[in-house]
Enzyme design. Structure first.
Site, PDB file in Angstrom:
ATOM      1  N   LYS A 233       1.022  -1.184   0.309  1.00 23.68           N
ATOM      2  CA  LYS A 233      -0.034   0.199  -0.185  1.00 23.68           C
ATOM      3  C   LYS A 233       0.914   1.288   0.084  1.00 23.68           C
ATOM      4  CE  LYS A 233      -4.144  -1.707   2.164  1.00 23.68           C
ATOM      5  NZ  LYS A 233      -3.838  -3.264   2.145  1.00 23.68           N
TER       6      LYS A 233
ATOM      7  N   ARG B 137      -7.095  -7.550  -9.325  1.00 25.06           N
ATOM      8  CA  ARG B 137      -7.943  -8.593  -9.452  1.00 25.06           C
ATOM      9  C   ARG B 137      -9.360  -8.404  -9.819  1.00 25.06           C
ATOM     10  NH1 ARG B 137     -10.604  -9.314  -4.689  1.00 25.06           N
ATOM     11  NH2 ARG B 137      -9.430  -8.507  -2.984  1.00 25.06           N
TER      12      ARG B 137
ATOM     13  N   HIS C 224     -14.181  -3.083   8.528  1.00 24.99           N
ATOM     14  CA  HIS C 224     -13.575  -2.806   7.032  1.00 24.99           C
ATOM     15  C   HIS C 224     -13.671  -3.642   6.126  1.00 24.99           C
ATOM     16  CE1 HIS C 224     -11.709   0.438   9.568  1.00 24.99           C
ATOM     17  NE2 HIS C 224     -11.226  -0.239  10.273  1.00 24.99           N
TER      18      HIS C 224
ATOM     19  N   GLU D  69      -2.291   7.856   7.665  1.00 25.19           N
ATOM     20  CA  GLU D  69      -3.151   8.656   6.999  1.00 25.19           C
ATOM     21  C   GLU D  69      -3.917   9.429   7.668  1.00 25.19           C
ATOM     22  OE1 GLU D  69      -3.682   5.875   2.986  1.00 25.19           O
ATOM     23  OE2 GLU D  69      -5.278   6.071   4.410  1.00 25.19           O
TER      24      GLU D  69
END
Length: 668
Positions: free
Chosen positions: A116, A292, A235, A200
């Site tokens: 990430k 994907r 999540h 973040e």
């Protein structure tokens, strides 16, 4: 186009891929573990090969075994599905080295998006908008603390590798930062073998909106619009829909262009999903790219009329994309609900067991069912407990919501706990219906969406009683037909007595609550005395086994599934479990078992009352198991010998398994 395809996956995923591959005339090759020997995807494929033991690490994640089977079966290509090895760059490279076509993106693209933090650096250089944060290599506490101070609180501590909410913490107070970093590192290292973190800014009320992108090896790249995946728990996505509610044409164009740019930047080929966080002011930020096909791709197919798996296969064969961006348009609205074997009242704990009864509404142009299981299959501890995906389409969002509510009401699952009632509560909730929701929706409305369990209503009790009585009538008629005196009054179930009114007592248990009812026979049915009053009930079984009932003048269609003494009542989208306490019926059931001492329902062995090798007489208590918060005693069905117990005290057992071996005496 190649002629054969090995699907390196299982369940619903494999079934979905087989469907499109068949339409293209490909020979389909399935693989299976010990646990999946009789699975639906195995039956659907043209051929199937055994991989290994049930754990995924010993079967579906065995790259060497998959490549060996590909060689032996003569497969030309491998589709990894979504999950397992779908985003594994080493697997893609191994396929290429073995001369196999990998139905997925280039190895370099998988690696570029595999981290990430690295992905965000690439996107930042390409000008794709990012949430303010820290994605650097330095991972020492002082560096992370300094970066956190620059970003500001609240912030999100997030594992650089992996997904699914693992290694993720929301930090609102600077004093909590160190503990959150240490916890996230431990979880990331355990889950992904990599404890690298990124920080973040935490957006308080974001929407999770993703863009479906597709590219071919000839330089063409486009997007197939957006999906809203904001309804999540821990999540993980619960509901998905396309298009996103409230999306403007200009915002859609901007997000689509950013997603295409992200794909082009890494030389992408195939199907991919670029995920964004959409803030309340209309700003959007790159979150990650899934290299994907996504679980929720059917909603995109429903609004565009395209087959994305077919696109994948065509692109993997070197063909151009089937159409251009200008040829794509949004038609109507689609919603997908993921039906899981899990218990929302127990923090969505997975529910393991056999699917004793499974029924979905009929598919049509507005309703699609993607599933990898059938009635009688088992939801095991080894794999994801998803039962099916329900996908509906309507001309607009309101129409799609109505269809979804109706479809969920028609889903019937007995044998495991499910989230069906929870899903129906979500799509029926006023704010969700109005399009006013974000990623915190479930937490905000938790008590409304997951109410505390209630004691069975009079309607539920009436349906359970009626089903029991009607089944006794069916059994009595069958016994009469098989007897030498079919017209004997002893076969009658009318309740007639020479003197006075005949009544019958019924005793159900709901959790820890005893529910006693008195039933009176009437010419037109029955009069039932319930906890809150009396009502007349009557009805019959339909040809498909459903119950057509009249309760206090109201006509209902329901289904009551019985397993031993357990009754599951399914009506109007609701489900309720009851246990019948009927010593006579229990004794008859023991007799009918003919010495086959099996578990009447999933439960736990809590006591063995005799020793193996003991001689016992009929009716002797042999063991006690706990199920549905009640103790159930298994008695000897005849005089005989207990040769062995098959499970120790404390063992969890599925229903139908042989609890012990018993030899009845001759003539007993």
């Amino acid at each position: 186009m190649f002629d054969s395809l090995l699907i390196a996956n299982r369940g619903e995923i494999a079934c979905r891929i087989i469907r499109s591959a068949r339409q293209l005339g490909l020979r389909t090759i399935a693989v299976y573990s010990d646990a999946d020997r009789d699975a639906r995807h195995v039956a659907l494929a043209d051929e199937a090969w055994h991989l290994g033991a049930a754990p995924a690490t010993e079967s579906y994640l065995r790259v060497d075994k998959l490549l060996q089977i590909a060689r032996q079966s003569g497969a030309a290509a491998i589709h990894p599905g979504y999950g397992f090895l779908a985003e594994n760059a080493e697997f893609a490279a191994a396929c290429a080295a073995a001369g196999l076509i990998f139905v997925g993106p280039p190895v370099a693209a998988i690696r570029a998006m595999g981290s990430k933090s690295a992905a965000k650096e690439i996107m930042q250089a390409a000008g794709v908008p990012l949430v303010p944060g820290y994605h650097g290599e330095a991972q020492d506490l002082p560096t992370l603390r300094s970066a956190a101070d620059d970003i500001g609180f609240p912030l999100l501590v997030k594992a650089s590798a992996g997904g699914g909410g693992k290694g993720m913490r929301v930090v609102r107070d600077p004093a909590e930062l160190e503990a959150a970093i240490q916890g996230a590192k431990r979880e990331a290292a355990s889950s992904f073998g990599d404890d690298k973190l990124l920080l973040e800014r935490y957006l308080e009320q974001p929407r999770h909106v993703e863009i479906q992108v597709f590219a071919d090896s000839l330089g063409n790249c486009l997007h197939l619009f957006e999906r809203d995946c904001s309804v999540q728990r821990r999540h993980q996505k619960v509901l998905e829909e396309a298009p996103a509610p409230g999306m403007t044409a200009s915002l859609r164009q901007a997000m689509g262009q950013a997603a295409v740019k992200a794909a082009q930047t890494i030389g992408y080929v195939g199907a991919g999903t670029v995920e964004f966080l959409l803030d309340t002011d209309g700003s959007f930020y790159f979150m990650e790219m899934n290299t994907r096909l996504q679980v929720e791709h059917p909603v995109t197919e429903m609004i565009t009329g395209q087959d994305l798996v077919a696109w994948q296969l065509q692109v993997a064969a070197g063909e151009a994309l089937p159409c251009a961006q200008t040829e794509l348009a949004i038609g109507g609205h689609a919603i997908e609900a993921r039906i899981y074997a899990e218990d929302p009242n127990r923090d969505f704990l997975p529910s393991i067991g056999r699917l004793h009864h499974l029924r979905f509404p009929a598919e049509d142009a507005h309703l699609r069912i993607d599933t990898g299981v059938r009635q009688g299959d088992e939801v095991s501890i080894y794999y994801d407990p998803m039962i099916a995906k329900l996908i509906v389409w309507g001309k607009d969002r309101g129409g799609a919501l109505r269809r979804m509510r109706r479809a969920l009401e028609q889903v019937e699952v007995v044998g495991v706990a499910t989230n069906v009632a929870f899903l129906n509560a979500v799509v029926s909730q006023a704010d969700f219906a109005a399009g006013q929701f974000d990623t915190g929706f479930i937490g905000l409305h938790h008590d409304e969406l997951i109410p505390a369990p209630q004691v069975a209503s009079d309607q539920v009790l009436a349906l359970a009683c009626l089903s029991l009585l009607l089944q006794r009538e069916v059994d009595a008629r069958q016994t009469a037909r098989n007897s030498n005196e079919p017209w004997s009054p002893w076969h009658s179930t009318s309740g007639w007595r020479a003197n006075g009114d005949n009544h019958h007592l019924l005793h159900f248990v709901d959790g820890e609550t005893d529910l006693l009812m008195t039933l009176h026979y009437r010419d037109s049915g029955y009069l039932l005395e319930l906890p809150s009053g009396s009502c007349e009930i009557s009805g019959r079984f339909d040809k498909d086994g459903s119950l057509l009932a009249t309760v206090a003048g109201q006509q209902l269609q329901a289904r009551v599934v019985r397993r031993g003494m357990e009754f599951t009542v399914l009506c109007c989208g609701r489900r309720h479990n009851l246990v019948l306490h009927d010593p006579q019926a229990e004794a008859l059931e023991q007799e009918d078992a003919g010495g086959r001492l099996t578990a009447p329902m999933p439960g736990k062995i809590i006591a063995l009352l005799v020793a193996a090798g003991s001689r016992v007489t009929r009716g002797t208590p042999l063991l006690i198991m706990e199920a549905m918060k009640m103790e159930h005693t298994i008695n000897a069905p005849a005089d005989g010998l207990v040769t062995q117990f098959n499970y120790p005290v404390g063992a969890l057992v599925n229903d139908g398994v042989a609890l012990l071996d018993f030899e009845a005496d001759e003539g007993s």
